[in-house]
Structures are given as C-alpha cells and as structure tokens.
Design a protein around this motif. Structure first.
Motif, PDB file in Angstrom:
ATOM      1  N   ASN A  10      24.433  -2.553 -23.220  1.00 41.90           N
ATOM      2  CA  ASN A  10      24.769  -2.889 -24.609  1.00 41.90           C
ATOM      3  C   ASN A  10      23.638  -3.016 -25.603  1.00 41.90           C
ATOM      4  O   ASN A  10      23.890  -2.942 -26.807  1.00 41.90           O
ATOM      5  N   ILE A  11      22.410  -3.228 -25.178  1.00 45.54           N
ATOM      6  CA  ILE A  11      21.384  -3.573 -26.161  1.00 45.54           C
ATOM      7  C   ILE A  11      20.320  -2.483 -26.305  1.00 45.54           C
ATOM      8  O   ILE A  11      20.055  -1.736 -25.370  1.00 45.54           O
ATOM      9  N   LEU A  48      23.723  -6.510 -20.470  1.00 42.05           N
ATOM     10  CA  LEU A  48      22.647  -6.158 -21.379  1.00 42.05           C
ATOM     11  C   LEU A  48      22.188  -4.723 -21.174  1.00 42.05           C
ATOM     12  O   LEU A  48      21.852  -4.020 -22.140  1.00 42.05           O
ATOM     13  N   TRP A  59      19.047 -11.975 -26.723  1.00 43.09           N
ATOM     14  CA  TRP A  59      20.222 -11.206 -26.295  1.00 43.09           C
ATOM     15  C   TRP A  59      20.894 -11.895 -25.111  1.00 43.09           C
ATOM     16  O   TRP A  59      22.123 -11.923 -25.003  1.00 43.09           O
ATOM     17  N   TRP A  60      20.097 -12.441 -24.225  1.00 41.85           N
ATOM     18  CA  TRP A  60      20.633 -13.152 -23.043  1.00 41.85           C
ATOM     19  C   TRP A  60      21.458 -14.358 -23.480  1.00 41.85           C
ATOM     20  O   TRP A  60      22.528 -14.625 -22.918  1.00 41.85           O
ATOM     21  N   ILE A 100      15.419 -11.174 -17.384  1.00 39.57           N
ATOM     22  CA  ILE A 100      16.753 -11.719 -17.110  1.00 39.57           C
ATOM     23  C   ILE A 100      16.725 -12.525 -15.816  1.00 39.57           C
ATOM     24  O   ILE A 100      17.328 -13.606 -15.733  1.00 39.57           O
ATOM     25  N   LEU A 132      25.118  -4.302 -30.725  1.00 38.40           N
ATOM     26  CA  LEU A 132      25.698  -4.102 -29.396  1.00 38.40           C
ATOM     27  C   LEU A 132      26.395  -2.750 -29.335  1.00 38.40           C
ATOM     28  O   LEU A 132      27.053  -2.322 -30.277  1.00 38.40           O
ATOM     29  N   ARG A 189      24.830 -13.280 -25.351  1.00 39.18           N
ATOM     30  CA  ARG A 189      25.842 -12.895 -24.355  1.00 39.18           C
ATOM     31  C   ARG A 189      26.625 -14.098 -23.863  1.00 39.18           C
ATOM     32  O   ARG A 189      27.840 -14.021 -23.605  1.00 39.18           O
ATOM     33  N   TYR A 245      14.496 -10.372 -25.615  1.00 39.32           N
ATOM     34  CA  TYR A 245      15.456 -10.299 -24.501  1.00 39.32           C
ATOM     35  C   TYR A 245      16.125 -11.649 -24.253  1.00 39.32           C
ATOM     36  O   TYR A 245      17.304 -11.702 -23.864  1.00 39.32           O
ATOM     37  N   CYS A 287      16.986 -10.877 -32.836  1.00 37.19           N
ATOM     38  CA  CYS A 287      16.950  -9.455 -32.470  1.00 37.19           C
ATOM     39  C   CYS A 287      17.106  -8.577 -33.704  1.00 37.19           C
ATOM     40  O   CYS A 287      16.446  -7.536 -33.823  1.00 37.19           O
TER      41      CYS A 287
END
Length: 551
Positions: free
Chosen positions: A83-84, A80, A102-103, A56, A148, A106, A99, A469
């Motif tokens: 939530n993940i 994150l 997911w980033w 991140i 999530l 978001r 990752y 994901c």
C-alpha cells in the motif's frame, strides 16, 4: 441506515483495473517491472519494501499492542508492502519516522458493519462519535491516507462522513470539531484523478459548508469557534464561551469554498462555480483585512469586541495552508525560526515564547489535560509545515528557505520518540510535547494517575492526529499534485544529500518515481535528478530543480 458502499478500485499502470486485495502483490510487481525494466542490465538493484521491512520488525518487537483493530502487528508488513510508496534517504530519523508513521496509521484502520473508518485514538474515548470517530482528525486522515494504493479504506471513511448520518446525510458528529473536509476531498482527487467520485461528493461538500456558515459564519465573512471545538483546548486567545473569530476555521471555510467551486467546474455547473468563487473571495478578503495584525505582522484571533489578541499563536500560519495571504504578509514566517517566537529544539511551540501567557508548566498541573498555550502539538506542526511548503513553492523571494523547512522536518522526525524507563529509545507519537526536553506531556500526566477509561495509561499512544508521510512526499521530495500535471520541487537544500529515492507513488493510476543520485553509483540509472511516470523517464537534470510534468 447503512453507509453507501462502492466497489473498491485499485488502479495500476497500463494493466487495467485490479479489484481484489489478493491481486495487490502482483500490482506492486508489475509497477516495478514497468518502471525499471531498463536497469536489468546493470548490477544495481533498486530498493523495494524488503529493504525497509526491518523497521516494521523493530516496531513490532518494541510495541505493547494494547488495542488491535483491522490490521494487527503481525500483518503490518504485508499491508504496508502492498500500500505505501517506498522512500529512502540518508537521514535515519526522517526515513525511520516515515515508515513508523505508516505503521501507526495502519493501526487506525477500523472495520465496522458499514465499512472502514479511520480513528484518532485507539482506545474508546467519551467525546467520539460512532465507531470512535472524531471529526477533528478527518482532514489529516484523508491527506495522509490519499497515498495508500488501495482506495477502499478512505472511500468507506469518506462515505461515513458524507452519508453516515440520519437518512443518509452528513454524519451527526461531523460538526463536533472544525475541519476542512471539502478541501481534503479535492486534494485527494488531485492524487487519484477520480472525477466521477468527487462530483458525487459535491452535494455533501455543499451541505457541510452551508451548515458551517449558518452556525459559525459571521456578518463580516469570518468564522468563529470555541477553541476546544477548534481542537485547541485552553489556548492563550481562546475561550470555551466566547465566539472568537479565528484564522483556523475561517481558512478552512475558504478552502472548502474553493474546493466546491473547483468541483462545480468539473461538474460543468457554472452558477455554482461563480457562487462559491465569490464566497471564497469574500472569506479571503476578510481574513487578510480583519485577522492580520499590522503591528505584530501576524494573523491573530479577533475577539467579540473586535480587538485582536495580543499573542501570536502557531495557528496564525494556517492561511498559508490554503494559499490565502498576499506576498506582503510573508514577514510572519520570521517567527517560526525565532527562539523568542515559536522555535524550540522539539518543534514549534503553540504560542510565542515571549508572550506572558506562554506556559508549559500549566500543561502538567492544570485540571485540563490538553493545553495549546505553549506545548508542541503535532497537529499544529504538520499544518504549519504544509503551509510552509506551500509558501516556499509559491513565493519568488521567500523570507525563509528550503534550509528552514528541512530543519523543521528533521526536528519533527526526531521528536517522535520516547525514552523508556530502562533507558532505551523507541519511535513514538502522542498528543503533546514539552518543548524543553521532548517529554510527552499528556502521557506523563495520565501515567502518574490511578485512573481508568479515557485517562488510562497510553491514551495517546500511536495518536493519529497529524501528518508526516504527506509532508515527506509533497514537501521534502516535493510531489505537488495538479489536475493535468505533476510538479516536483524538492525542499532539500543544495549539497545536503547525495541521493534519495521515492517510488511506487500511485498518481492518477500510474506509477510515479522521483530519484536523485549525484554520482550515478547509488541506483545505477545515471547521474542526476530524474522523474519517472508510467514507466518512462519524463524529466532529467544534473541538479535538483523544479520539474513540471504534463500528463
């Protein structure tokens, strides 16, 4: 009229109901304590989000944050973390891309005066509906976002589509593009187990299906769409004027009909169950009989004159997404790994490369910016890989193998990058890829223009119109949701990895973890393949194999 809002529910294992976002960090701590209290006597520390937070930091460092919505980059790690699911594997491209996606997901969570929505583009585009929503991406948004931990974002988003239109009905722009909302709602239910919520959505599912049937259904139980309204502008067999019958929208209709039937069963509505089972069976039969080209051994577009297209196109794999084809049609999968078919170093091409209509050059020169007659399209890639995972899980003697799924996922992960002008390489997701060199085509076109608005630079940056994901969770690691069980069947070839780790998967309100440790030295939980649920070891084997866990 305001969209109907529900109080968010954040389910946690054996600790009741947490209803505040401020309690989510405590929830994550409790999950870890419950599941792995047994390892406190070992020297091993199991991975947690802190082991991956460096991703991140790097994403933020190299990002030009042009469009900020509900969760800015500076808050991304906190979001994150809460939530993940946590994922670790030996492949750096797959792990990093997990990752990264997911980033980017978001970034697309947008707060409105009636609740949260999920966007497809970050900049405002002219063809979007209220709040920059586009129905073409709603099904991938639900499929990815169902993992999530905080359900509020998708609860609100689904409320928008189901109740955000005139007089509290379906959103006005739901039918702008084909989608499979009903099936996606059912698939989300299989993860969260929230039966009452799904049953309340049943009238909206029925209303959507019947409108699609009225406006796009045909007498032969198939469905038509202009390619542009199927999300596939300028495809080889498409048209902006002719009502071609397509495997995509027809398969979506089948998936939605099955979802309605399944939800009717939950609601104990036998007449509705019977009606939509019959509807689904008619669509399935029509797809297999009318869209299957026996000579080419592939599903194709059926033109208005009842002739089939002469080109195999990647969307011909869509029926497997919904488990429609009979075993005899599996021969079609040979095309995915054929270099004259769809295989390329940067992902499957949208049209078979042997066909004279295949083109990449047109994508750079045509007045139409988005073309699906050759370039790699992440949306189609993710649909195809979901379909392939279904096929490999359901076929006793598959044409392809786990090795092929693994290779395609590796390619998909590695293709999600951008070589910058100064020579650096950063993670990237955009609209369409050149299968020859991995360049992001639409980006190169628009960045060479002096234009404003929807053609401005970086229109497709962080594009949210595919899954990744979900492919890792349900395909690679093999968490296959069911109503009263969970099947875990990793699509990882034997002797490929010595270890992998998936934890903090919120499944029907309790924590699920899947761990492979060949030697037992990586995680300190002993040798082998293990599945944990609600803090208990529920499956163990010396080898990676299919596990069916009754809940």
């Amino acid at each position: 009229m305001k969209v109907r809002r529900r109080k968010p529910e954040v389910l946690t294992p054996d600790f009741g109901l947490l209803t505040s976002d401020s309690q989510l960090p405590m929830k994550k701590l409790l999950i870890s304590l419950v599941l792995f209290a047994q390892v406190c006597c070992t020297e091993k520390r199991l991975p947690d989000f802190s082991d991956f937070e460096h991703y991140i930091d790097v994403f933020n460092e190299h990002d030009n944050e042009l469009y900020v919505q509900y969760i800015p980059n500076e808050q991304a790690a906190d979001f994150l973390r809460d939530n993940i699911p946590i994922f670790q594997c030996p492949d750096p491209d797959i792990e990093r891309t997990y990752y990264f996606r997911w980033w980017t997901y978001r970034k697309h969570i947008k707060q409105t005066d009636t609740g949260f929505v999920i966007t497809e583009f970050l900049p405002e585009v002219s063809w979007a509906g209220p709040h920059n929503t586009i129905s073409c991406g709603l099904s991938p948004h639900i499929m990815e976002g169902r993992w999530l931990h905080n359900p509020e974002y998708l609860d609100d988003y689904i409320d928008y589509w189901c109740y955000g239109g005139k007089e509290g009905g379906l959103a006005d722009n739901l039918f702008s593009y084909s989608n499979w909302m009903g099936d996606a709602l059912w698939q989300r239910y299989l993860v969260n187990g929230r039966k009452d919520m799904l049953v309340t959505q049943l009238p909206a599912m029925i209303a959507a299906f019947e409108k699609w049937k009225k406006e796009h259904g045909t007498n032969d139980h198939l469905y038509w769409s202009y390619d542009v309204r199927d999300g596939m502008e300028e495809s080889v067999s498409g048209s902006r004027t002719r009502k071609n019958r397509r495997a995509t929208i027809s398969a979506y209709a089948y998936g939605d009909a099955k979802a309605i039937a399944n939800t009717a069963r939950l609601a104990q509505n036998s007449p509705l169950l019977a009606a939509y089972e019959k509807e689904a069976a008619s669509i399935k039969e029509a797809i297999n009989e009318k869209l299957w080209d026996k000579k080419a051994q592939f599903y194709k577009v059926l033109f208005e004159n009842d002739s089939l297209s002469g080109c195999r196109e990647l969307h011909g794999f869509t029926p497997w997404y919904f488990s429609i084809p009979p075993p005899a049609h599996a021969i079609a999968w040979e095309q995915l790994m054929d270099k004259n078919g769809f295989f390329s170093p940067y992902g499957p091409t949208t049209a078979e490369q042997r066909h004279p209509g295949f083109s990449v050059e047109k994508a750079y020169t045509s007045p139409k910016a988005c073309r699906w007659d050759g370039p790699v399209w992440p949306f189609a890639t993710s649909v195809t890989l979901t379909a392939l995972a279904n096929y490999l899980n359901e076929s006793p003697q598959p044409v392809l193998s786990k090795k092929d799924y693994f290779r395609q996922l590796q390619i998909y992960a590695k293709s999600q990058q951008l070589v910058q002008e100064e020579g650096g390489v950063v993670p990237w997701i955009d609209e369409s890829l050149d299968p020859r060199n991995g360049a992001w085509i639409t980006r190169e076109r628009f960045n060479n223009m002096n234009t404003e608005g929807w053609q401005a630079k970086e229109r497709g940056k962080d594009y949210n119109h595919s899954t990744f994901c979900d492919l890792v969770i349900t395909g690679l690691i093999g968490v296959r949701p069911g109503e009263n069980e969970v099947t875990v069947n990793p699509l990882i070839p034997a002797d490929t990895w010595d270890w992998f780790y998936l934890n903090e998967v919120l499944y029907k309100g309790k924590n699920l973890a899947v761990i492979w440790d060949k030697t037992g030295r990586k995680y300190g939980l002993g040798k082998g393949f293990k599945v944990f649920y609600a803090g208990k070891e529920v499956f163990s084997s010396n080898t990676i194999e299919k596990a069916i866990v009754k809940l």
